[in-house]
Design a protein around this motif. Structure first.
Motif, mmCIF file in Angstrom:
data_model
loop_
_atom_site.group_PDB
_atom_site.id
_atom_site.type_symbol
_atom_site.label_atom_id
_atom_site.label_comp_id
_atom_site.label_asym_id
_atom_site.label_seq_id
_atom_site.Cartn_x
_atom_site.Cartn_y
_atom_site.Cartn_z
ATOM 1 N N VAL A 193 0.863 -1.185 0.000
ATOM 2 C CA VAL A 193 0.000 0.000 0.000
ATOM 3 C C VAL A 193 0.897 1.231 0.000
ATOM 4 N N GLU A 221 1.254 -4.581 2.963
ATOM 5 C CA GLU A 221 2.157 -3.836 3.837
ATOM 6 C C GLU A 221 2.074 -2.332 3.619
ATOM 7 N N ILE A 222 2.226 -1.589 4.707
ATOM 8 C CA ILE A 222 2.324 -0.137 4.641
ATOM 9 C C ILE A 222 3.636 0.272 5.302
ATOM 10 N N GLU A 228 -0.872 4.621 7.322
ATOM 11 C CA GLU A 228 -1.967 3.797 7.824
ATOM 12 C C GLU A 228 -2.968 4.654 8.603
ATOM 13 N N LEU A 243 -9.144 -2.944 6.510
ATOM 14 C CA LEU A 243 -7.736 -2.692 6.222
ATOM 15 C C LEU A 243 -6.878 -3.697 6.971
ATOM 16 N N PRO A 245 -3.021 -4.177 7.194
ATOM 17 C CA PRO A 245 -1.753 -3.564 6.776
ATOM 18 C C PRO A 245 -0.535 -4.472 6.922
#
Length: 294
Positions: A193, A221-222, A228, A243, A245
């Motif tokens: 992301v 993944e962020i 986030e 969401l 993450p």
């Protein structure tokens, strides 16, 4: 990496890539190992002037992927040092008669990090490379328009990922594992992301929908600090948006893709989309803007 010093009947190719999670390079290497091609490929996750000097007589061709990842580092000093070493290594390869091939995954660094160095790196790469590989005609046209590179540009489509991941999960099982009702219509964003991928636009567009059975999953993944938090603020109190993450493990990709009705890729700019190819590999259609490879 151990290259045999003498393979008179085989061309010795080193594929340089720092990308670990995408199986693209591994699949390419596997494909090059076909007996009738007479190619001995190996993968290296490092490249520098020192590395090139050690291998200058052991390589027939050097195939570079994701050039910017070889020298874009957290600090400018690190980036400059690595850039100089990588560029000198490429020049040494060229002078030593090693064939240089470059696959264009990104024309520019997505977040604009070290933009000037990336631009200069591409300028050197496009000057030295005997062959440039792009995945579609749009990228070939962009290379001609932006860089003036027309010679030795080869359009070869992005391969699929059908053999790279497990694919033995049914739609019903996938939805059960995610806790999604069979009547729901599921939109999915899958992959790392990152701001350039337009997830904020996707969330805003989804919130306009008045369909109580619609669900949006954003999974991946962020890395950007605070991103986030920004996305969760945009989601607000819409309970239809989920969401996750975390990094999506290889075995879990099929769960998301089989549970989804559409994979949505609202990228703001794009050169090549492995996420689109991944979706198609699982038989999941995509929604994407009409631009670039899309």
């Amino acid at each position: 990496m151990n290259l045999p010093p003498d393979l008179p009947t085989e061309r010795r190719i080193v594929i340089v890539s720092r990308v670990k999670q995408n199986p693209y390079v591994g699949l390419l290497c596997e494909g090059l190992r076909q007996p009738d091609l007479h190619i001995h490929p190996q993968i290296s996750d490092t490249f520098s002037l020192t590395w090139m000097w050690r291998h200058r007589r052991l390589i027939d061709a050097l195939h570079i992927h994701w050039l910017e990842l070889l020298f874009v580092y957290p600090t400018l000093r690190q980036s400059l040092k690595r850039w100089a070493s990588v560029m000198a290594g490429l020049l040494l390869a060229w002078l030593a008669g090693v064939r240089l091939v470059y696959t264009v995954h990104n024309i520019a660094q997505h977040e604009g990090r070290r933009a000037r160095l990336v631009w200069l790196g591409h300028r050197v790469m496009f000057w030295l490379a005997q062959a440039v590989h792009v995945h579609d005609h749009e990228t070939a046209q962009a290379l001609a328009a932006q860089w003036g590179r027309r010679r030795g540009v080869h359009v070869i489509p992005h391969g699929n990922y059908m053999t790279a991941y497990h694919n033995d999960c049914s739609r019903a099982e996938a939805r059960q594992r995610l806790g999604v009702d069979e009547r729901a219509f599921v939109y999915l964003f899958l992959g790392r992301v990152r701001p350039y991928k337009g997830v904020e636009d996707l969330i805003a567009a989804f919130r306009v929908l008045r369909d109580a059975d619609a669900i949006l999953w954003v999974a991946g993944e962020i890395h950007e600090p605070g991103y986030e938090r920004d996305l969760r603020a945009l989601m607000s109190d819409d309970k239809r948006i989920h969401l996750d993450p975390r990094f999506v493990a290889d075995d879990d990709l099929q769960v998301y893709l089989h549970a989804a009705d559409f994979c949505v890729l609202p990228y703001r700019h794009v050169t090549t989309s492995g996420a689109a190819i991944l979706s198609f590999s699982f038989g999941t259609p995509i929604i994407a803007p009409r631009k670039g490879c899309f």
